[in-house]
Design a protein around this motif. Structure first.
Motif, PDB file in Angstrom:
ATOM      1  N   GLU A 168     -17.116 -17.546  19.013  1.00 34.95           N
ATOM      2  CA  GLU A 168     -17.738 -17.393  20.334  1.00 34.95           C
ATOM      3  C   GLU A 168     -17.761 -15.937  20.759  1.00 34.95           C
ATOM      4  O   GLU A 168     -16.798 -15.197  20.558  1.00 34.95           O
ATOM      5  CB  GLU A 168     -16.987 -18.213  21.382  1.00 34.95           C
ATOM      6  CG  GLU A 168     -17.636 -18.185  22.768  1.00 34.95           C
ATOM      7  CD  GLU A 168     -17.035 -19.194  23.729  1.00 34.95           C
ATOM      8  OE1 GLU A 168     -17.704 -19.550  24.714  1.00 34.95           O
ATOM      9  OE2 GLU A 168     -15.883 -19.636  23.492  1.00 34.95           O
ATOM     10  N   TYR A 194     -19.692 -13.190  23.965  1.00 43.55           N
ATOM     11  CA  TYR A 194     -20.590 -12.918  25.092  1.00 43.55           C
ATOM     12  C   TYR A 194     -21.230 -11.560  24.843  1.00 43.55           C
ATOM     13  O   TYR A 194     -20.553 -10.591  24.484  1.00 43.55           O
ATOM     14  CB  TYR A 194     -19.803 -12.909  26.400  1.00 43.55           C
ATOM     15  CG  TYR A 194     -20.563 -12.340  27.582  1.00 43.55           C
ATOM     16  CD1 TYR A 194     -21.599 -13.049  28.181  1.00 43.55           C
ATOM     17  CD2 TYR A 194     -20.245 -11.084  28.087  1.00 43.55           C
ATOM     18  CE1 TYR A 194     -22.290 -12.528  29.260  1.00 43.55           C
ATOM     19  CE2 TYR A 194     -20.928 -10.555  29.164  1.00 43.55           C
ATOM     20  CZ  TYR A 194     -21.958 -11.274  29.750  1.00 43.55           C
ATOM     21  OH  TYR A 194     -22.641 -10.753  30.815  1.00 43.55           O
ATOM     22  N   ASN A 219     -24.232 -16.014  26.212  1.00 42.17           N
ATOM     23  CA  ASN A 219     -23.007 -16.431  25.522  1.00 42.17           C
ATOM     24  C   ASN A 219     -23.372 -17.417  24.423  1.00 42.17           C
ATOM     25  O   ASN A 219     -24.224 -18.295  24.608  1.00 42.17           O
ATOM     26  CB  ASN A 219     -22.051 -17.114  26.507  1.00 42.17           C
ATOM     27  CG  ASN A 219     -20.653 -17.346  25.913  1.00 42.17           C
ATOM     28  OD1 ASN A 219     -19.813 -16.456  25.965  1.00 42.17           O
ATOM     29  ND2 ASN A 219     -20.406 -18.530  25.377  1.00 42.17           N
ATOM     30  N   ASN A 234     -21.508 -20.097  21.707  1.00 36.89           N
ATOM     31  CA  ASN A 234     -20.321 -20.795  21.224  1.00 36.89           C
ATOM     32  C   ASN A 234     -20.705 -21.492  19.931  1.00 36.89           C
ATOM     33  O   ASN A 234     -21.450 -22.477  19.941  1.00 36.89           O
ATOM     34  CB  ASN A 234     -19.841 -21.813  22.272  1.00 36.89           C
ATOM     35  CG  ASN A 234     -18.554 -22.506  21.861  1.00 36.89           C
ATOM     36  OD1 ASN A 234     -18.413 -22.947  20.727  1.00 36.89           O
ATOM     37  ND2 ASN A 234     -17.613 -22.625  22.772  1.00 36.89           N
ATOM     38  N   LYS A 248     -23.665 -23.901  21.237  1.00 37.53           N
ATOM     39  CA  LYS A 248     -24.221 -23.778  22.577  1.00 37.53           C
ATOM     40  C   LYS A 248     -24.553 -22.322  22.893  1.00 37.53           C
ATOM     41  O   LYS A 248     -23.728 -21.433  22.692  1.00 37.53           O
ATOM     42  CB  LYS A 248     -23.227 -24.308  23.616  1.00 37.53           C
ATOM     43  CG  LYS A 248     -22.897 -25.789  23.452  1.00 37.53           C
ATOM     44  CD  LYS A 248     -21.868 -26.255  24.469  1.00 37.53           C
ATOM     45  CE  LYS A 248     -21.533 -27.721  24.288  1.00 37.53           C
ATOM     46  NZ  LYS A 248     -20.495 -28.169  25.261  1.00 37.53           N
ATOM     47  N   THR A 279     -25.877 -20.032  26.099  1.00 30.82           N
ATOM     48  CA  THR A 279     -26.040 -20.057  27.555  1.00 30.82           C
ATOM     49  C   THR A 279     -26.565 -18.717  28.022  1.00 30.82           C
ATOM     50  O   THR A 279     -25.990 -17.671  27.704  1.00 30.82           O
ATOM     51  CB  THR A 279     -24.706 -20.357  28.250  1.00 30.82           C
ATOM     52  OG1 THR A 279     -24.114 -21.525  27.666  1.00 30.82           O
ATOM     53  CG2 THR A 279     -24.917 -20.587  29.748  1.00 30.82           C
ATOM     54  N   GLN A 318     -28.888 -23.809  29.104  1.00 29.53           N
ATOM     55  CA  GLN A 318     -28.065 -23.840  27.899  1.00 29.53           C
ATOM     56  C   GLN A 318     -28.755 -24.698  26.850  1.00 29.53           C
ATOM     57  O   GLN A 318     -29.199 -25.812  27.130  1.00 29.53           O
ATOM     58  CB  GLN A 318     -26.687 -24.418  28.205  1.00 29.53           C
ATOM     59  CG  GLN A 318     -25.740 -24.490  27.021  1.00 29.53           C
ATOM     60  CD  GLN A 318     -24.399 -25.101  27.417  1.00 29.53           C
ATOM     61  OE1 GLN A 318     -24.230 -26.318  27.406  1.00 29.53           O
ATOM     62  NE2 GLN A 318     -23.451 -24.242  27.774  1.00 29.53           N
ATOM     63  N   VAL A 377     -27.073 -25.483  33.524  1.00 29.38           N
ATOM     64  CA  VAL A 377     -25.609 -25.491  33.629  1.00 29.38           C
ATOM     65  C   VAL A 377     -25.153 -24.365  34.551  1.00 29.38           C
ATOM     66  O   VAL A 377     -25.961 -23.560  35.019  1.00 29.38           O
ATOM     67  CB  VAL A 377     -24.950 -25.312  32.237  1.00 29.38           C
ATOM     68  CG1 VAL A 377     -25.328 -26.445  31.309  1.00 29.38           C
ATOM     69  CG2 VAL A 377     -25.344 -23.959  31.639  1.00 29.38           C
ATOM     70  N   ALA A 391     -23.798 -21.064  34.439  1.00 29.95           N
ATOM     71  CA  ALA A 391     -23.624 -20.008  33.443  1.00 29.95           C
ATOM     72  C   ALA A 391     -22.266 -19.335  33.592  1.00 29.95           C
ATOM     73  O   ALA A 391     -21.654 -18.909  32.607  1.00 29.95           O
ATOM     74  CB  ALA A 391     -24.748 -18.982  33.566  1.00 29.95           C
ATOM     75  N   ASP A 418     -19.495 -20.709  34.294  1.00 30.53           N
ATOM     76  CA  ASP A 418     -18.484 -21.516  33.604  1.00 30.53           C
ATOM     77  C   ASP A 418     -18.457 -21.205  32.116  1.00 30.53           C
ATOM     78  O   ASP A 418     -17.405 -21.185  31.485  1.00 30.53           O
ATOM     79  CB  ASP A 418     -18.756 -23.009  33.809  1.00 30.53           C
ATOM     80  CG  ASP A 418     -18.451 -23.475  35.226  1.00 30.53           C
ATOM     81  OD1 ASP A 418     -17.929 -22.651  36.015  1.00 30.53           O
ATOM     82  OD2 ASP A 418     -18.748 -24.636  35.541  1.00 30.53           O
ATOM     83  N   ALA A 419     -19.634 -20.953  31.527  1.00 28.16           N
ATOM     84  CA  ALA A 419     -19.712 -20.711  30.085  1.00 28.16           C
ATOM     85  C   ALA A 419     -19.021 -19.426  29.687  1.00 28.16           C
ATOM     86  O   ALA A 419     -18.550 -19.296  28.546  1.00 28.16           O
ATOM     87  CB  ALA A 419     -21.177 -20.679  29.639  1.00 28.16           C
ATOM     88  N   THR A 471     -14.318 -32.107  31.330  1.00 22.36           N
ATOM     89  CA  THR A 471     -14.045 -31.816  29.917  1.00 22.36           C
ATOM     90  C   THR A 471     -13.065 -32.830  29.344  1.00 22.36           C
ATOM     91  O   THR A 471     -12.043 -33.150  29.968  1.00 22.36           O
ATOM     92  CB  THR A 471     -13.467 -30.401  29.764  1.00 22.36           C
ATOM     93  OG1 THR A 471     -14.312 -29.470  30.451  1.00 22.36           O
ATOM     94  CG2 THR A 471     -13.367 -30.014  28.312  1.00 22.36           C
TER      95      THR A 471
END
Length: 405
Positions: free
Chosen positions: A229, A231, A259, A261, A270, A272, A300, A314, A316, A318-319, A332
């Protein structure tokens, strides 16, 4: 009169300033169903004000954690006579709000009734520290350079100068005369690191991840390869698109923030988007044409091997919460949370019995030791944990297994 009194006592308790007399009065009022609706409103208000504005003292945190452990949340509706249905609904909302506050504050909300429950027995005295800034830079000639948060050095690689300042690594601006070679920055489990590429693009690399990149971008595009992952804040260059290969997908941008993942042990890759626009593409496969989508900010994409690229809207923020020091949970499940803990605390998770069907929402500081994270999860759901030393052949003294039982 009692409503204003309850509001005052609630504030005294959550600030850790309640006297024994005030605690007794608070307990008496909270035991009265007539005030449950006001309690819910007070919790909702505290919930909205929580980030950066409300901080409970450690003593109050521990007392509340024990209390909420003794009174587990009502997770499903319980049939009630028509005349008695509202208190049950209010009780559900009360505990749901309390659980959310526990995660947001990194603690518990408040004491519903005075109790003297047993301490959380599954949290041992031994603990596991959170991850730190550490990585390994592998040069084109195979030389491996260990990096950590205390390092300050300049690494020469041909005409390229690589400067390390603590948990950040920066390449000198690219030159057309620079001989291009490929380096790889790798973070272990329990590590993260920042990198500024030769074109000025900034990369935050999460735990158990790697990024392969050239020491200069001299072709028609700027291509890097990601596992795990990261960013990205991409430096804009309309003549040279930025491309990221990772998780069997290609992400193409000109200048933006996003980002990715793409962990191998996750079922989905994923991407984002926070700012700008990106194109996510899948290579053509046998009897299947290539697929691609263009993301807008707040969207996302999810790649799962089906040959399609579903897109959802979503949060963003949070990602990328991991970059800002948070485990951000949004309904989750246990398995996904355990993957995050394994990577950040460098532990292995073992499951005993059936995995509980429980989900969590809220934020937990990544700077918290493992025991505090476990205490929060146990206080807000049905999962129970045990920390133990690994005993398998070849296990080291620091190898830890977190047992979900």
């Amino acid at each position: 009169m009692n409503q204003s009194r309850l509001a005052y006592l609630f504030t005294q308790y959550t600030n850790g300033n309640a006297t024994p007399e005030e605690m007794a009065a608070f307990s008496e009022l909270t035991a009265d169903p007539a005030y449950q609706e006001q309690l819910t409103a007070l919790i909702d208000q505290l919930f909205l004000q929580a980030p950066g504005k409300t901080q409970m003292p450690e003593a109050a945190i521990q007392a509340a954690v024990k209390a909420i452990t003794a009174h587990q949340p009502v997770m499903e509706a319980v049939p009630q006579p028509a005349t008695n249905s509202r208190p049950a609904i209010i009780r559900y909302r009360w505990w749901a709000a309390a659980a959310a506050i526990i995660l947001l504050l990194g603690a518990a909300a408040y004491l519903l009734r005075p109790q003297t429950p047993a301490p959380i027995a599954s949290i041992p005295a031994a603990d596991v520290a959170p991850g730190t800034e550490k990585a390994v830079l592998t040069l084109a000639n195979g030389a491996a350079i260990v990096l950590d948060s205390t390092g300050h050095q300049v690494i020469k690689q041909g005409n390229t100068a690589i400067s390390q300042q603590g948990g950040q690594l920066q390449y000198s601006p690219q030159s057309t005369q620079t001989e291009v070679s490929f380096n790889t920055l790798t973070t272990p489990r329990g590590g993260q690191f920042r990198l500024t590429l030769p074109d000025g693009t900034k990369v935050w690399l999460n735990a158990a991840s790697s990024l392969k990149f050239p020491t200069a971008f001299t072709g028609k595009d700027r291509t890097v390869v990601l596992t795990g992952e990261a960013y990205f804040e991409v430096a804009k260059n309309t003549d040279m698109p930025f491309r990221v290969w990772g998780g069997n997908q290609l992400v193409e941008v000109l200048g933006t923030q996003f980002n990715i993942n793409a962990y191998e042990n996750e079922s989905n890759t994923k991407t984002t988007l926070l700012q700008g626009s990106v194109r996510v593409s899948l290579p053509a496969a046998a009897q299947q044409p290539a697929a691609s989508v263009v993301l807008k900010p707040g969207q996302q994409s999810v790649v799962s091997g089906t040959g399609t690229i579903p897109v959802t809207t979503v949060s963003a923020a949070d990602a990328v919460a991991w970059k800002n020091g948070l485990f951000q949970l949004d309904n989750t499940n246990i398995a996904d949370i355990m993957h995050q803990l394994e990577r950040w605390y460098d532990i292995d998770v073992k499951y005993e019995g059936k995995i509980p069907e429980v989900h969590y929402t809220g934020g937990i500081k990544r700077s918290s030791p493992l025991s505090k994270v476990i205490a929060m999860l146990e206080a807000t759901g049905d999962a129970r944990f045990r920390i133990q030393k690994a005993t398998a052949p070849g296990a080291g003294e620091k190898d830890i297994i977190l047992v979900l039982k």
